[in-house]
Design a protein around this motif. Structure first.
Motif, PDB file in Angstrom:
ATOM      1  N   ALA A  49       0.782  -1.196  -0.003  1.00  0.00           N
ATOM      2  CA  ALA A  49      -0.054  -0.032  -0.110  1.00  0.00           C
ATOM      3  C   ALA A  49       0.638   1.288  -0.120  1.00  0.00           C
ATOM      4  O   ALA A  49       0.639   2.352  -0.487  1.00  0.00           O
ATOM      5  CB  ALA A  49      -0.909   0.175   1.143  1.00  0.00           C
ATOM      6  N   MET A  50       1.947   1.138   0.602  1.00  0.00           N
ATOM      7  CA  MET A  50       2.837   2.470   0.772  1.00  0.00           C
ATOM      8  C   MET A  50       3.825   2.625  -0.332  1.00  0.00           C
ATOM      9  O   MET A  50       4.248   3.663  -0.493  1.00  0.00           O
ATOM     10  CB  MET A  50       3.513   2.369   1.878  1.00  0.00           C
ATOM     11  CG  MET A  50       2.949   2.285   3.282  1.00  0.00           C
ATOM     12  SD  MET A  50       1.745   3.623   3.456  1.00  0.00           S
ATOM     13  CE  MET A  50       3.133   4.886   3.945  1.00  0.00           C
ATOM     14  N   SER A  51       4.235   1.727  -1.274  1.00  0.00           N
ATOM     15  CA  SER A  51       5.036   1.659  -2.176  1.00  0.00           C
ATOM     16  C   SER A  51       4.219   2.360  -3.627  1.00  0.00           C
ATOM     17  O   SER A  51       3.287   1.949  -3.944  1.00  0.00           O
ATOM     18  CB  SER A  51       5.658   0.195  -2.704  1.00  0.00           C
ATOM     19  OG  SER A  51       6.350   0.435  -3.659  1.00  0.00           O
ATOM     20  N   PRO A  52       4.862   3.429  -3.984  1.00  0.00           N
ATOM     21  CA  PRO A  52       4.611   3.938  -5.129  1.00  0.00           C
ATOM     22  C   PRO A  52       4.838   3.128  -6.490  1.00  0.00           C
ATOM     23  O   PRO A  52       4.312   3.447  -7.747  1.00  0.00           O
ATOM     24  CB  PRO A  52       5.116   5.408  -5.369  1.00  0.00           C
ATOM     25  CG  PRO A  52       6.422   5.192  -4.458  1.00  0.00           C
ATOM     26  CD  PRO A  52       6.183   4.071  -3.728  1.00  0.00           C
ATOM     27  N   ARG A  53       5.617   2.131  -6.283  1.00  0.00           N
ATOM     28  CA  ARG A  53       6.102   1.344  -7.553  1.00  0.00           C
ATOM     29  C   ARG A  53       5.080   0.198  -7.774  1.00  0.00           C
ATOM     30  O   ARG A  53       4.972  -0.394  -6.960  1.00  0.00           O
ATOM     31  CB  ARG A  53       7.459   0.877  -7.789  1.00  0.00           C
ATOM     32  CG  ARG A  53       8.445   2.127  -7.432  1.00  0.00           C
ATOM     33  CD  ARG A  53       9.756   1.521  -7.215  1.00  0.00           C
ATOM     34  NE  ARG A  53      10.279   0.256  -7.916  1.00  0.00           N
ATOM     35  CZ  ARG A  53      11.404  -0.308  -7.901  1.00  0.00           C
ATOM     36  NH1 ARG A  53      12.260   0.031  -6.685  1.00  0.00           N
ATOM     37  NH2 ARG A  53      11.622  -1.447  -8.483  1.00  0.00           N
ATOM     38  N   ARG A  54       4.534  -0.144  -9.025  1.00  0.00           N
ATOM     39  CA  ARG A  54       3.612  -0.963  -9.421  1.00  0.00           C
ATOM     40  C   ARG A  54       4.548  -2.360  -9.404  1.00  0.00           C
ATOM     41  O   ARG A  54       3.883  -3.510  -8.963  1.00  0.00           O
ATOM     42  CB  ARG A  54       3.121  -0.754 -10.650  1.00  0.00           C
ATOM     43  CG  ARG A  54       1.980   0.313 -10.566  1.00  0.00           C
ATOM     44  CD  ARG A  54       1.126   0.445 -11.834  1.00  0.00           C
ATOM     45  NE  ARG A  54       0.418   1.720 -11.655  1.00  0.00           N
ATOM     46  CZ  ARG A  54      -0.472   1.702 -12.574  1.00  0.00           C
ATOM     47  NH1 ARG A  54      -0.657   1.101 -13.817  1.00  0.00           N
ATOM     48  NH2 ARG A  54      -1.153   2.910 -12.423  1.00  0.00           N
ATOM     49  N   ASP A  55       5.609  -2.407  -9.983  1.00  0.00           N
ATOM     50  CA  ASP A  55       6.453  -3.737 -10.071  1.00  0.00           C
ATOM     51  C   ASP A  55       6.695  -4.443  -8.536  1.00  0.00           C
ATOM     52  O   ASP A  55       6.657  -5.300  -8.397  1.00  0.00           O
ATOM     53  CB  ASP A  55       7.952  -3.259 -10.759  1.00  0.00           C
ATOM     54  CG  ASP A  55       8.611  -2.448  -9.824  1.00  0.00           C
ATOM     55  OD1 ASP A  55       8.256  -1.560  -9.422  1.00  0.00           O
ATOM     56  OD2 ASP A  55      10.123  -2.588  -9.965  1.00  0.00           O
ATOM     57  N   LEU A  56       6.732  -3.644  -7.517  1.00  0.00           N
ATOM     58  CA  LEU A  56       6.929  -4.075  -6.127  1.00  0.00           C
ATOM     59  C   LEU A  56       5.619  -4.436  -5.810  1.00  0.00           C
ATOM     60  O   LEU A  56       5.647  -5.475  -4.929  1.00  0.00           O
ATOM     61  CB  LEU A  56       7.261  -3.060  -5.243  1.00  0.00           C
ATOM     62  CG  LEU A  56       8.772  -2.427  -5.513  1.00  0.00           C
ATOM     63  CD1 LEU A  56       9.411  -1.473  -4.442  1.00  0.00           C
ATOM     64  CD2 LEU A  56       9.916  -3.714  -5.448  1.00  0.00           C
TER      65      LEU A  56
END
Length: 94
Positions: A49-56
């Motif tokens: 939820a906190m990561s802005p990266r879609r790959d993560l």
């Protein structure tokens, strides 16, 4: 040495013993293991939820799936050994 606040060396009582009795029960160890599994799923969800990266997010989703499969194996092991009668289910409201 203790009177002068000088550190004293550890005694030999803290070393590994040759005891053959169990210190912790299987039920307690499984409780801690399942608690850590639940925490890891929560942490992966928070990280996703906190990561802005879609790959993560994709990688976290895959890891959550793997951890939940591991959790399912733990539940089956607990039921097999009589540590849990059956997995918790939703209440029947009807």
């Amino acid at each position: 040495m203790k009177e002068d606040d000088i550190p004293v060396l550890m005694t030999t009582s803290t070393e590994v013993s040759d005891s053959t009795t169990y210190t912790f029960s299987d039920k307690l160890i499984m409780f801690y293991t399942t608690s850590l599994i639940a925490l890891s799923v929560g942490y992966y969800g928070s990280s996703m939820a906190m990561s802005p990266r879609r790959d993560l997010g994709e990688k976290y989703s895959r890891l959550v799936l793997e951890v939940l499969q591991f959790s399912d194996d733990g539940v089956k092991l607990m039921v097999k050994n009589g540590l849990m009668e059956e997995p918790p289910r939703a209440l029947d409201r009807e």
